[in-house]
Design a protein around this motif. Structure first.
Motif, PDB file in Angstrom:
ATOM      1  N   ASP A 189      -0.443  -7.717  -1.645  1.00 19.64           N
ATOM      2  CA  ASP A 189       0.918  -7.762  -1.497  1.00 19.64           C
ATOM      3  C   ASP A 189       1.385  -7.521  -0.154  1.00 19.64           C
ATOM      4  OD1 ASP A 189       3.006  -9.271  -2.421  1.00 19.64           O
ATOM      5  OD2 ASP A 189       3.904  -7.460  -3.375  1.00 19.64           O
ATOM      6  N   VAL A 190       0.487  -7.356   1.125  1.00 17.57           N
ATOM      7  CA  VAL A 190       0.848  -7.081   2.330  1.00 17.57           C
ATOM      8  C   VAL A 190       1.786  -8.444   2.737  1.00 17.57           C
ATOM      9  CG1 VAL A 190      -1.187  -8.322   2.999  1.00 17.57           C
ATOM     10  CG2 VAL A 190       0.047  -6.894   4.686  1.00 17.57           C
ATOM     11  N   ARG A 191       2.976  -7.522   3.332  1.00 16.82           N
ATOM     12  CA  ARG A 191       4.172  -8.538   3.927  1.00 16.82           C
ATOM     13  C   ARG A 191       4.669  -7.858   5.030  1.00 16.82           C
ATOM     14  NH1 ARG A 191       7.547 -11.112   0.123  1.00 16.82           N
ATOM     15  NH2 ARG A 191       5.911 -10.924  -1.698  1.00 16.82           N
ATOM     16  N   VAL A 192       5.553  -8.587   5.788  1.00 14.67           N
ATOM     17  CA  VAL A 192       6.352  -7.830   6.839  1.00 14.67           C
ATOM     18  C   VAL A 192       7.449  -7.123   5.889  1.00 14.67           C
ATOM     19  CG1 VAL A 192       5.912  -9.757   8.506  1.00 14.67           C
ATOM     20  CG2 VAL A 192       7.899  -9.915   6.868  1.00 14.67           C
ATOM     21  N   ASP A 193       8.129  -5.869   6.487  1.00 14.29           N
ATOM     22  CA  ASP A 193       9.264  -5.295   5.923  1.00 14.29           C
ATOM     23  C   ASP A 193      10.413  -5.311   6.795  1.00 14.29           C
ATOM     24  OD1 ASP A 193       8.596  -3.663   8.093  1.00 14.29           O
ATOM     25  OD2 ASP A 193       7.967  -1.895   6.778  1.00 14.29           O
ATOM     26  N   SER A 321       3.999   2.738   4.124  1.00 10.71           N
ATOM     27  CA  SER A 321       4.413   1.500   3.973  1.00 10.71           C
ATOM     28  C   SER A 321       3.468   0.756   3.138  1.00 10.71           C
ATOM     29  CB  SER A 321       4.577   0.775   5.126  1.00 10.71           C
ATOM     30  OG  SER A 321       5.944   1.266   5.804  1.00 10.71           O
ATOM     31  N   THR A 322       2.313   0.934   3.263  1.00 12.72           N
ATOM     32  CA  THR A 322       0.978   0.154   2.768  1.00 12.72           C
ATOM     33  C   THR A 322       0.886   0.402   1.194  1.00 12.72           C
ATOM     34  OG1 THR A 322       0.023  -0.205   4.667  1.00 12.72           O
ATOM     35  CG2 THR A 322      -1.304  -0.171   2.771  1.00 12.72           C
ATOM     36  N   MET A 326       1.508  -1.960  -2.060  1.00 17.14           N
ATOM     37  CA  MET A 326       0.534  -2.552  -2.946  1.00 17.14           C
ATOM     38  C   MET A 326       0.352  -1.777  -4.202  1.00 17.14           C
ATOM     39  SD  MET A 326      -2.571  -0.166  -1.284  1.00 17.14           S
ATOM     40  CE  MET A 326      -3.935  -1.240  -1.825  1.00 17.14           C
ATOM     41  N   LEU A 327       1.140  -0.768  -4.520  1.00 18.36           N
ATOM     42  CA  LEU A 327       1.152  -0.447  -6.003  1.00 18.36           C
ATOM     43  C   LEU A 327       1.409  -1.395  -7.067  1.00 18.36           C
ATOM     44  CD1 LEU A 327       0.712   1.956  -8.061  1.00 18.36           C
ATOM     45  CD2 LEU A 327       3.054   2.525  -7.371  1.00 18.36           C
ATOM     46  N   SER A 328       2.481  -2.108  -6.963  1.00 17.48           N
ATOM     47  CA  SER A 328       2.734  -2.920  -8.139  1.00 17.48           C
ATOM     48  C   SER A 328       1.858  -3.919  -8.217  1.00 17.48           C
ATOM     49  CB  SER A 328       4.220  -3.530  -7.817  1.00 17.48           C
ATOM     50  OG  SER A 328       4.673  -4.589  -8.726  1.00 17.48           O
ATOM     51  N   ALA A 489      -4.703   4.730   1.628  1.00 19.22           N
ATOM     52  CA  ALA A 489      -3.417   4.187   2.593  1.00 19.22           C
ATOM     53  C   ALA A 489      -3.053   5.076   3.372  1.00 19.22           C
ATOM     54  CB  ALA A 489      -2.364   3.643   1.492  1.00 19.22           C
ATOM     55  N   THR A 490      -4.102   5.747   4.301  1.00 18.56           N
ATOM     56  CA  THR A 490      -3.872   6.978   5.117  1.00 18.56           C
ATOM     57  C   THR A 490      -3.565   6.361   6.539  1.00 18.56           C
ATOM     58  OG1 THR A 490      -6.186   6.821   5.377  1.00 18.56           O
ATOM     59  CG2 THR A 490      -5.179   8.307   3.678  1.00 18.56           C
ATOM     60  N   GLY A 491      -3.036   5.135   6.881  1.00 20.10           N
ATOM     61  CA  GLY A 491      -2.759   4.879   8.213  1.00 20.10           C
ATOM     62  C   GLY A 491      -3.707   4.818   9.088  1.00 20.10           C
TER      63      GLY A 491
END
Length: 645
Positions: A189-193, A321-322, A326-328, A489-491
């Motif tokens: 589910d990666v997308r722009v925010d 953010s990541t 992605m959780l859902s 998801a540690t950036g």
């Protein structure tokens, strides 16, 4: 201006009054008002009553068409759209008219500085931010060539600028496709925010996005489209990893070592533009026992999209953010998910996040002259006010406030939001409501994260990770949890600008050495772009260059223009190289540090675990300047700030 130019779309919709009314139901009516005025020259549209509505819980206010004027505006728009004038021709407004329309749009008077920054935000010019030769284009030396490192947004923005100037260049891209972060990141589910009506190039008009916040694949397709349309794609050398670059003062050239298709090659260039971006080096998990874990550990920047999740126990380490995004999606496939949170974040709602752009809205953007321009301007203007949230008010604090009236109001709004999302779980409030001020860190967009935490198959873990075991993770309270897959998801290591490429300048010193010196306070640059003793080296998205609000892509266009003007100056003066003067660099950074200290990024509750703040305690990511001021600093290349050789 508003003509659509992009991938082919489906069949044209059947347009009748009901269809048009649905389009108007979904329209930004203030943007529509200005577009209709521009198309009809009906001055009465400028006199329609407006009102201000609270945004962010009253922290900010937005100007909209008043209720009593809505039907009048809709009727006029409906008439124009159903029966457009046969002889209508689109025109560009001159500067005086555009400035007047901006002021009418927001019911405000613009200063000259405001106007200078905003002028290009409605994108009426073919290319709103473009470097130009001062006269006819000169004959360039045969060996004048620019190396651009990275084919993401920054590299493509730079390449389009070089195309316009007619300067020879090559983009070296270490991956086999373009896209930068939108190629690297394929996690679920990666997308722009940031809305695509800001997160886009403004020289490419009305691209037919399918969602307000596009997914990674669509963003990468957009960049592919731009690269091919503007002649950039044929200049990209894929599978080309630039490892090292050294400047030779005698020749005035950079010698570049790159691995191209698996072979080491030595290349030369007049100038190098690093467009590798801030988020290029993943931050590795530093926890004992990682090597003993028998399951999969995957950094989110290294997802393949083929990870097996169905029916498996999954951990997500991180709630930036990541991790939140992605959780859902992960939960919808996994048997169970453990969410490991170290620090609470302000996780916020975002209007229209995840929504498709309806056919009626797509039609209105394509059909109503100037509407796309004013829709983009509306999105940009709304976010200008957000800068006030970053500015502490000493008088407010002296009276007992935390940051400022606006920031405290926003904190209350976000706190209410968190509590409303947690519903029957007030026991989670203390774990999930941050103690730091909003805007001290990057705000995170809620992608059903809170709702997912309430599900029986999701566990929130806030205890410190002690170590990995062969089958899972043990926390400091002694509890062990078994997992098959762990997403980290540690950036990214944001202190490692330009790394792993090593740049060696005039003093035989690498940038990495200079920036790792504690006396330097970490990475620094002049305007975020240039460093003394590193001639003809320019950095896109360099230290302290991230804008305080609005569109990052606008600034990529702006940096590309400034670099283009520097190259123009180099050619037109007949010099081999230029480098920013030490005293100019030092003075700029003294002023920058003083300006930063007055902003919210040094909130004591946030500095310890905040990627904005580096190991030396210095905020090194954001520009402290208001957008209007930063634009003024970058408005033109100033030759007197540089030494030429």
């Amino acid at each position: 201006m508003t003509g659509k130019d992009g991938p082919a779309q489906g069949a044209s919709p059947r347009v009748d009054r009901a269809f048009v009314d649905r389009a108007l139901d979904d329209a930004d009516l203030n943007a529509l008002r200005l577009a209709l005025y521009q198309a009809t020259a009906d001055d009465s549209l400028l006199e329609l009553e407006l009102k201000t509505v609270p945004m962010y819980g009253g922290a900010l206010r937005q100007t909209v068409v008043a209720d009593e004027a809505v039907e009048q505006l809709r009727a006029r728009a409906r008439e124009f759209l159903l029966d457009p004038p046969e002889d209508f021709t689109e025109t560009r407004p001159d500067d005086a008219e555009l400035r007047r329309m901006y002021e009418v749009f927001g019911g405000e008077k613009l200063t000259d500085r405001d106007w200078a920054y905003r002028r290009g935000l409605a994108a009426f010019d073919d290319h709103p931010r473009l470097a130009r030769w001062t006269g006819p284009r000169p004959a360039l030396p045969e060996d004048f060539h620019v190396a651009v490192v990275g084919a993401g947004f920054g590299g493509i923005a730079m390449a389009v600028q070089l195309e316009h100037l007619g300067i020879r260049y090559t983009i070296y891209e270490r991956r086999s496709e373009l896209g930068g972060t939108w190629s690297i990141n394929t996690y679920p589910d990666v997308r722009v925010d940031t809305t695509n009506f800001l997160y886009q190039f403004f020289f490419e008009k009305n691209y037919p996005w399918t969602e307000y916040f596009a997914r990674a694949g669509e963003v990468r397709g957009y960049l592919e489209h731009v690269a091919r349309k503007y002649g950039v794609h044929e200049h990209i050398s894929f599978d080309s990893d630039v490892r090292e670059a050294s400047f030779d003062a005698a020749t005035g050239r950079w010698t570049i070592e790159a691995v191209v298709d698996g072979w080491v090659r030595h290349l030369t260039a007049t100038a190098v533009v690093s467009a590798s971006g801030l988020f290029a080096t993943p931050r590795r998990l530093d926890v004992p026992g990682v090597e003993d874990f028998r399951g999969e550990i995957v950094h989110t920047a290294e997802c393949t999209g083929r990870e097996r999740l169905d029916g498996r126990d999954v951990a997500i380490i991180g709630n930036g953010s990541t991790g939140v995004q992605m959780l859902s999606s992960v939960r919808s496939r996994a048997r169970s998910v453990g969410v490991f949170q170290r620090t609470p974040q302000w996780i916020t709602p975002r209007e229209r996040y995840g929504e498709p752009i309806r056919p009626e809205t797509r039609w209105l953007l394509d059909t109503m002259p100037y509407y796309w321009n004013w829709y983009c301007y509306s999105a940009a203007a709304l976010r200008l006010g957000g800068q006030i949230l970053q500015e502490p008010d000493p008088r407010w604090q002296a009276a007992g406030g935390l940051v400022s009236e606006a920031n405290d109001a926003y904190r209350e709004t976000l706190t209410r939001y968190v509590k409303s999302q947690l519903g029957s779980r007030p026991d989670l409030w203390d774990k999930l409501i941050p103690r730091h001020a909003p805007m001290a860190r990057r705000l995170i967009v809620d992608n059903n994260w809170y709702a997912s935490l309430l599900k029986d198959d999701v566990e929130l873990v806030t205890e410190t990770i002690e170590r990995f075991t062969p089958t899972g993770i043990r926390t400091a309270d002694g509890k062990e949890r078994d997992y098959d897959v762990v997403f980290t998801a540690t950036g990214f290591v944001t202190q490692k600008y330009l790394w792993p490429t090593r740049y060696r300048g005039l003093a035989d010193e690498t940038l990495e050495d200079r920036w790792s010196d504690p006396a330097s306070g970490g990475p620094r640059a002049y305007l975020g772009l240039t460093v003394p003793d590193f001639p003809n080296l320019f950095i896109m998205y360099g230290p302290n260059s991230q804008n305080r609000s609005g569109s990052l892509v606008v600034w990529m266009e702006t940096w590309a223009r400034y670099i283009g003007e520097a190259l123009v100056a180099l050619v037109e003066t007949g010099h081999r190289y230029l480098t920013v003067r030490e005293e100019v660099f030092e003075d700029y950074n003294r002023r920058l540090d003083a300006a930063m200290r007055a902003l919210v990024w040094y909130d004591p509750a946030s500095t310890e675990r905040n990627y904005y703040v580096n190991e030396f305690g210095r905020q090194q990511v954001n520009a402290p300047w208001r957008l209007e001021e930063y634009h003024e600093l970058l408005a033109r290349f100033e030759p007197e700030h540089y030494d030429f050789g």
